[in-house]
Design a protein around this motif. Sequence first.
Motif, PDB file in Angstrom:
ATOM      1  N   SER A   4     100.832 -56.152 -16.134  1.00  0.00           N
ATOM      2  CA  SER A   4     100.857 -54.698 -15.978  1.00  0.00           C
ATOM      3  C   SER A   4     101.149 -54.076 -17.338  1.00  0.00           C
ATOM      4  O   SER A   4     101.928 -54.604 -18.122  1.00  0.00           O
ATOM      5  CB  SER A   4     101.913 -54.286 -14.955  1.00  0.00           C
ATOM      6  OG  SER A   4     103.188 -54.684 -15.379  1.00  0.00           O
ATOM      7  N   ILE A   5     100.503 -52.948 -17.608  1.00  0.00           N
ATOM      8  CA  ILE A   5     100.588 -52.313 -18.920  1.00  0.00           C
ATOM      9  C   ILE A   5     100.965 -50.840 -18.740  1.00  0.00           C
ATOM     10  O   ILE A   5     100.387 -50.145 -17.907  1.00  0.00           O
ATOM     11  CB  ILE A   5      99.247 -52.427 -19.672  1.00  0.00           C
ATOM     12  CG1 ILE A   5      98.904 -53.892 -19.912  1.00  0.00           C
ATOM     13  CG2 ILE A   5      99.292 -51.669 -20.978  1.00  0.00           C
ATOM     14  CD1 ILE A   5      97.521 -54.121 -20.470  1.00  0.00           C
ATOM     15  N   ILE A   6     101.942 -50.397 -19.539  1.00  0.00           N
ATOM     16  CA  ILE A   6     102.332 -48.990 -19.584  1.00  0.00           C
ATOM     17  C   ILE A   6     102.263 -48.557 -21.049  1.00  0.00           C
ATOM     18  O   ILE A   6     102.833 -49.221 -21.908  1.00  0.00           O
ATOM     19  CB  ILE A   6     103.766 -48.766 -19.061  1.00  0.00           C
ATOM     20  CG1 ILE A   6     103.916 -49.226 -17.620  1.00  0.00           C
ATOM     21  CG2 ILE A   6     104.169 -47.305 -19.202  1.00  0.00           C
ATOM     22  CD1 ILE A   6     105.350 -49.212 -17.119  1.00  0.00           C
ATOM     23  N   SER A   7     101.557 -47.470 -21.328  1.00  0.00           N
ATOM     24  CA  SER A   7     101.505 -46.930 -22.686  1.00  0.00           C
ATOM     25  C   SER A   7     102.118 -45.541 -22.693  1.00  0.00           C
ATOM     26  O   SER A   7     101.813 -44.719 -21.831  1.00  0.00           O
ATOM     27  CB  SER A   7     100.069 -46.833 -23.186  1.00  0.00           C
ATOM     28  OG  SER A   7      99.544 -48.106 -23.415  1.00  0.00           O
ATOM     29  N   LYS A   8     102.989 -45.313 -23.663  1.00  0.00           N
ATOM     30  CA  LYS A   8     103.601 -43.993 -23.794  1.00  0.00           C
ATOM     31  C   LYS A   8     103.932 -43.782 -25.263  1.00  0.00           C
ATOM     32  O   LYS A   8     104.735 -44.499 -25.842  1.00  0.00           O
ATOM     33  CB  LYS A   8     104.866 -43.899 -22.949  1.00  0.00           C
ATOM     34  CG  LYS A   8     105.409 -42.504 -22.854  1.00  0.00           C
ATOM     35  CD  LYS A   8     106.477 -42.410 -21.800  1.00  0.00           C
ATOM     36  CE  LYS A   8     106.881 -40.965 -21.615  1.00  0.00           C
ATOM     37  NZ  LYS A   8     107.952 -40.830 -20.659  1.00  0.00           N
ATOM     38  N   LEU A 165     113.828 -51.154 -32.071  1.00  0.00           N
ATOM     39  CA  LEU A 165     112.830 -50.408 -31.304  1.00  0.00           C
ATOM     40  C   LEU A 165     113.556 -49.451 -30.362  1.00  0.00           C
ATOM     41  O   LEU A 165     114.612 -49.781 -29.836  1.00  0.00           O
ATOM     42  CB  LEU A 165     111.960 -51.358 -30.472  1.00  0.00           C
ATOM     43  CG  LEU A 165     110.968 -52.237 -31.221  1.00  0.00           C
ATOM     44  CD1 LEU A 165     110.262 -53.159 -30.244  1.00  0.00           C
ATOM     45  CD2 LEU A 165     109.952 -51.405 -31.950  1.00  0.00           C
ATOM     46  N   TYR A 166     112.971 -48.284 -30.156  1.00  0.00           N
ATOM     47  CA  TYR A 166     113.551 -47.296 -29.254  1.00  0.00           C
ATOM     48  C   TYR A 166     112.520 -46.875 -28.216  1.00  0.00           C
ATOM     49  O   TYR A 166     112.046 -45.743 -28.226  1.00  0.00           O
ATOM     50  CB  TYR A 166     114.049 -46.086 -30.050  1.00  0.00           C
ATOM     51  CG  TYR A 166     114.987 -46.464 -31.162  1.00  0.00           C
ATOM     52  CD1 TYR A 166     116.246 -46.977 -30.887  1.00  0.00           C
ATOM     53  CD2 TYR A 166     114.609 -46.343 -32.488  1.00  0.00           C
ATOM     54  CE1 TYR A 166     117.103 -47.349 -31.894  1.00  0.00           C
ATOM     55  CE2 TYR A 166     115.465 -46.703 -33.512  1.00  0.00           C
ATOM     56  CZ  TYR A 166     116.711 -47.209 -33.202  1.00  0.00           C
ATOM     57  OH  TYR A 166     117.556 -47.578 -34.209  1.00  0.00           O
ATOM     58  N   PRO A 167     112.166 -47.789 -27.283  1.00  0.00           N
ATOM     59  CA  PRO A 167     111.149 -47.446 -26.286  1.00  0.00           C
ATOM     60  C   PRO A 167     111.679 -46.464 -25.257  1.00  0.00           C
ATOM     61  O   PRO A 167     112.893 -46.341 -25.058  1.00  0.00           O
ATOM     62  CB  PRO A 167     110.836 -48.804 -25.638  1.00  0.00           C
ATOM     63  CG  PRO A 167     112.048 -49.620 -25.854  1.00  0.00           C
ATOM     64  CD  PRO A 167     112.662 -49.153 -27.132  1.00  0.00           C
ATOM     65  N   PRO A 168     110.764 -45.753 -24.593  1.00  0.00           N
ATOM     66  CA  PRO A 168     111.194 -44.812 -23.549  1.00  0.00           C
ATOM     67  C   PRO A 168     111.798 -45.549 -22.352  1.00  0.00           C
ATOM     68  O   PRO A 168     111.554 -46.735 -22.138  1.00  0.00           O
ATOM     69  CB  PRO A 168     109.908 -44.083 -23.165  1.00  0.00           C
ATOM     70  CG  PRO A 168     108.804 -44.789 -23.826  1.00  0.00           C
ATOM     71  CD  PRO A 168     109.345 -45.712 -24.843  1.00  0.00           C
ATOM     72  N   VAL A 169     112.573 -44.830 -21.584  1.00  0.00           N
ATOM     73  CA  VAL A 169     113.295 -45.428 -20.458  1.00  0.00           C
ATOM     74  C   VAL A 169     112.333 -45.973 -19.398  1.00  0.00           C
ATOM     75  O   VAL A 169     112.663 -46.936 -18.703  1.00  0.00           O
ATOM     76  CB  VAL A 169     114.307 -44.419 -19.855  1.00  0.00           C
ATOM     77  CG1 VAL A 169     113.609 -43.301 -19.123  1.00  0.00           C
ATOM     78  CG2 VAL A 169     115.296 -45.126 -18.965  1.00  0.00           C
ATOM     79  N   THR A 170     111.132 -45.406 -19.285  1.00  0.00           N
ATOM     80  CA  THR A 170     110.170 -45.903 -18.297  1.00  0.00           C
ATOM     81  C   THR A 170     109.748 -47.345 -18.591  1.00  0.00           C
ATOM     82  O   THR A 170     109.313 -48.049 -17.691  1.00  0.00           O
ATOM     83  CB  THR A 170     108.910 -45.015 -18.264  1.00  0.00           C
ATOM     84  OG1 THR A 170     108.365 -44.932 -19.581  1.00  0.00           O
ATOM     85  CG2 THR A 170     109.232 -43.637 -17.741  1.00  0.00           C
ATOM     86  N   MET A 171     109.885 -47.782 -19.832  1.00  0.00           N
ATOM     87  CA  MET A 171     109.558 -49.168 -20.192  1.00  0.00           C
ATOM     88  C   MET A 171     110.785 -50.071 -20.094  1.00  0.00           C
ATOM     89  O   MET A 171     110.642 -51.280 -19.914  1.00  0.00           O
ATOM     90  CB  MET A 171     108.990 -49.216 -21.599  1.00  0.00           C
ATOM     91  CG  MET A 171     107.696 -48.478 -21.724  1.00  0.00           C
ATOM     92  SD  MET A 171     107.084 -48.556 -23.384  1.00  0.00           S
ATOM     93  CE  MET A 171     105.654 -47.511 -23.241  1.00  0.00           C
ATOM     94  N   LEU A 172     111.968 -49.506 -20.214  1.00  0.00           N
ATOM     95  CA  LEU A 172     113.183 -50.312 -20.141  1.00  0.00           C
ATOM     96  C   LEU A 172     113.603 -50.630 -18.706  1.00  0.00           C
ATOM     97  O   LEU A 172     114.201 -51.675 -18.449  1.00  0.00           O
ATOM     98  CB  LEU A 172     114.329 -49.599 -20.857  1.00  0.00           C
ATOM     99  CG  LEU A 172     114.216 -49.493 -22.373  1.00  0.00           C
ATOM    100  CD1 LEU A 172     115.351 -48.641 -22.919  1.00  0.00           C
ATOM    101  CD2 LEU A 172     114.197 -50.855 -23.016  1.00  0.00           C
ATOM    102  N   VAL A 173     113.289 -49.754 -17.768  1.00  0.00           N
ATOM    103  CA  VAL A 173     113.713 -49.940 -16.376  1.00  0.00           C
ATOM    104  C   VAL A 173     113.139 -51.219 -15.755  1.00  0.00           C
ATOM    105  O   VAL A 173     113.885 -51.979 -15.126  1.00  0.00           O
ATOM    106  CB  VAL A 173     113.385 -48.682 -15.531  1.00  0.00           C
ATOM    107  CG1 VAL A 173     113.552 -48.949 -14.049  1.00  0.00           C
ATOM    108  CG2 VAL A 173     114.268 -47.528 -15.959  1.00  0.00           C
ATOM    109  N   PRO A 174     111.837 -51.542 -15.909  1.00  0.00           N
ATOM    110  CA  PRO A 174     111.348 -52.793 -15.318  1.00  0.00           C
ATOM    111  C   PRO A 174     112.016 -54.045 -15.922  1.00  0.00           C
ATOM    112  O   PRO A 174     112.268 -55.014 -15.211  1.00  0.00           O
ATOM    113  CB  PRO A 174     109.849 -52.802 -15.624  1.00  0.00           C
ATOM    114  CG  PRO A 174     109.499 -51.436 -16.035  1.00  0.00           C
ATOM    115  CD  PRO A 174     110.739 -50.769 -16.479  1.00  0.00           C
TER     116      PRO A 174
END
Length: 192
Positions: A4-8, A165-174
């Motif tokens: 699964s891939i999420i881009s932001k 790295l400082y990714p958005p929370v939508t990527m850290l939750v999974p």
Amino acid sequence: MEPSIISKGRYKYVHDVKMGPPEAIDIHHIIFESRAAVYLAFFRYALLFAIVALLLLFQNTMSFSRLLTPDNPVSIVLWSFTFASFVVRQLLRKQVEKGTVIILPAFGIQLETSYRSGTTVRRFVPMGKILKPVLSECLTPVTCYWSMSLILRGEEELLLVFKELYPPVTMLVPIWKAVCGAINDEKRTPKQ
């Protein structure tokens, strides 16, 4: 199983599961997509083209040794381009390309950080040493970002999962949910 891939923004999250004995290996990648590497490659080719063009242009009027003397304006341009490319290369070498969390349910968690220079830094944390994963919101006077860290048994400080790295929370939750699930499974299975 397909990843699964999420881009932001400049970040891309890829979740990959590898099936194998004894259990599934859960792999989470956070990829930093920077356009600076493309610009650096363009800059290198432009610099090479400029040097070759200047050498061919002044080939008939001057000798090569006189072309590179410090008082010649062409040599000043050539040396400044060379120095600038060296500085830009050194700055881009230290950029993080990818952060990876590999969850091995029976053993622990491996944290990997890959840099643009090709260097990879790995750290393994045994499953029995992890007390709890934590998502925290970090505030500075200029910005706000989320980070994920691990509370470790016997350690005074938290272990940051993605240090640079400082990714958005939508990527850290999974990733947080997967680590929580792996820790809860470890606590439920009886020790032999």
